[in-house]
Scaffold this active site. Structure first.
Site, mmCIF file in Angstrom:
data_model
loop_
_atom_site.group_PDB
_atom_site.id
_atom_site.type_symbol
_atom_site.label_atom_id
_atom_site.label_comp_id
_atom_site.label_asym_id
_atom_site.label_seq_id
_atom_site.Cartn_x
_atom_site.Cartn_y
_atom_site.Cartn_z
ATOM 1 N N LYS A 10 3.790 -12.183 3.842
ATOM 2 C CA LYS A 10 3.917 -13.336 2.970
ATOM 3 C C LYS A 10 4.521 -12.931 1.647
ATOM 4 O O LYS A 10 3.984 -12.088 0.958
ATOM 5 C CB LYS A 10 2.543 -13.946 2.691
ATOM 6 N N ASP A 42 2.419 -6.848 7.503
ATOM 7 C CA ASP A 42 2.700 -7.542 6.251
ATOM 8 C C ASP A 42 3.991 -7.048 5.629
ATOM 9 O O ASP A 42 4.504 -5.996 5.972
ATOM 10 C CB ASP A 42 1.589 -7.222 5.234
ATOM 11 N N MET A 66 -2.677 -9.742 -8.201
ATOM 12 C CA MET A 66 -1.725 -10.852 -8.320
ATOM 13 C C MET A 66 -1.702 -11.401 -9.755
ATOM 14 O O MET A 66 -1.587 -12.607 -9.973
ATOM 15 C CB MET A 66 -2.042 -11.951 -7.296
HETATM 16 C C1 LIG Z 1 -2.552 -10.369 -1.296
HETATM 17 S S1 LIG Z 1 -3.184 -9.096 -2.328
HETATM 18 C C2 LIG Z 1 -3.683 -7.953 -1.078
HETATM 19 C C3 LIG Z 1 -4.580 -6.874 -1.590
HETATM 20 C C4 LIG Z 1 -4.877 -5.806 -0.544
HETATM 21 N N1 LIG Z 1 -5.607 -6.372 0.571
HETATM 22 C C5 LIG Z 1 -5.642 -4.644 -1.129
HETATM 23 O O1 LIG Z 1 -6.797 -4.407 -0.734
HETATM 24 O O2 LIG Z 1 -5.092 -3.950 -1.981
HETATM 25 C C6 LIG Z 1 -1.694 -8.405 -2.965
HETATM 26 C C7 LIG Z 1 -1.854 -7.884 -4.390
HETATM 27 O O3 LIG Z 1 -2.497 -6.621 -4.372
HETATM 28 C C8 LIG Z 1 -1.985 -5.824 -5.418
HETATM 29 N N2 LIG Z 1 -1.365 -4.632 -4.825
HETATM 30 C C9 LIG Z 1 -1.323 -4.292 -3.525
HETATM 31 N N3 LIG Z 1 -0.708 -3.103 -3.362
HETATM 32 C C10 LIG Z 1 -0.351 -2.690 -4.590
HETATM 33 C C11 LIG Z 1 0.320 -1.530 -5.076
HETATM 34 N N4 LIG Z 1 0.758 -0.575 -4.269
HETATM 35 N N5 LIG Z 1 0.526 -1.437 -6.417
HETATM 36 C C12 LIG Z 1 0.104 -2.389 -7.262
HETATM 37 N N6 LIG Z 1 -0.546 -3.507 -6.848
HETATM 38 C C13 LIG Z 1 -0.777 -3.652 -5.537
HETATM 39 C C14 LIG Z 1 -0.978 -6.662 -6.176
HETATM 40 O O4 LIG Z 1 -1.643 -7.320 -7.240
HETATM 41 C C15 LIG Z 1 -0.554 -7.647 -5.109
HETATM 42 O O5 LIG Z 1 -0.019 -8.830 -5.677
#
Ligand SMILES: C[S@@+](CC[C@H](N)C(=O)[O-])C[C@H]1O[C@@H](n2cnc3c(N)ncnc32)[C@H](O)[C@@H]1O
Length: 273
Positions: free
Chosen positions: A68, A46, A181
């Protein structure tokens, strides 16, 4: 290593692991995830996986970025599924590396089902989801006896573009709500919660790049967080945490011995209340 999988399938059959990379800090990878990276023959990853984690992968692995961006899908989900199936059918060990946990708002369920439907052996290696990583590195406990006995993880992103959130359920007291998100619709979310009866004084925080070296944390309330973040040009990935637990940060963050905790040069901290 802890789990050889699957014991009864010859190596030539090929297989896919859906691997959670955690929120960013390489130290948050599981031992199984590190072993999968080391052994990968094909690495499909990713966006938002830090170089430090990609560098742990087998240098001889074929690498493909399949991530994405919000409105810029580099590969359609069907094409990605087909790519995983094709590489596994060549007899290769495919590691599909995903941010956070594969089964939390990451389409891991769709990918696992597509692989299973194609008869490809699949294993899911869980990762630390953004909520857990961001909470720990920002000094915000997700539950707390004084503040929250329930925690909801929701996403503000829906296929048809509207958030579709259940405002009444999210506005209820004595809980923590973690919104994935939720950066772009921040104003809409805060207004929706207040309209559904949440007090405008309810604490809320945005954690940007949680667990990364440049992590920023902005705290405020439902009533003022959109204004407080307006000039900071916060970027993805950012996580929104709503609930009284956010006020605990005051008691924890100053002595939080964690690398990404806001250093003065990184901090966008604003006093809470
Ligand atoms: C498509 S989702 C995927 C989530 C991922 N599978 C998880 O378990 O964290 C992506 C969203 O996760 C959150 N996110 C993922 N990593 C992050 C990080 N290091 N800091 C803050 N938000 C994060 C944000 O809201 C981002 O837009």
């Amino acid at each position: 290593m802890s789990r050889a999988f699957p014991h009864d399938i010859p190596a030539a059959a090929g297989r896919v692991d859906l691997v959670g990379a955690g929120p960013g800090d390489p130290g948050l990878l599981t031992l199984d995830a590190a072993a999968a990276l080391r052994d990968a023959e094909v690495l499909l990853h990713d966006r938002l996986i830090p170089e430090a984690i990609l560098d742990m992968a087998n240098p001889g692995a074929e690498r493909c970025y399949v991530g994405k961006a919000r409105s810029n899908h580099s590969l359609r989900q069907e094409d990605l599924n087909a790519l995983m199936v094709a590489r596994a059918r060549e007899g290769r060990y495919v590691v599909r590396l995903k941010g956070g946990d594969p089964y939390v708002f990451g389409r891991g369920g769709e990918e696992a089902a597509a692989l299973a439907a194609a008869g490809i052996p699949v294993r899911v290696i869980p990762g630390i989801t953004a909520a857990g990583g961001c909470a720990a590195f920002a000094g915000i406990p997700l539950t707390h006896r004084d503040h929250a006995h329930r925690c909801q993880f929701v996403t503000a992103h829906r296929r048809n573009g509207s958030t579709g959130l259940d405002w009444d359920a999210l506005a209820a007291p004595r809980q923590t709500v973690v919104i994935y998100m939720g950066l772009n619709p921040l104003r809409e979310i805060c207004a929706g919660l207040i309209e559904a009866g949440a007090p405008a004084e309810r604490p809320a925080a945005i954690v940007e790049h949680g667990t990364w070296p440049g992590q920023r944390v902005v705290t405020g309330t439902l009533g003022d967080l959109p204004r407080r973040t307006a000039d900071l040009t916060l970027q993805s990935p950012s996580l929104l945490i709503v609930g009284d637990v956010v006020s605990e940060r005051r008691n924890i963050a100053a002595f939080l011995n964690q690398e990404a905790v806001d250093t003065p040069e990184h901090s966008a901290e604003v006093a809470n209340g």
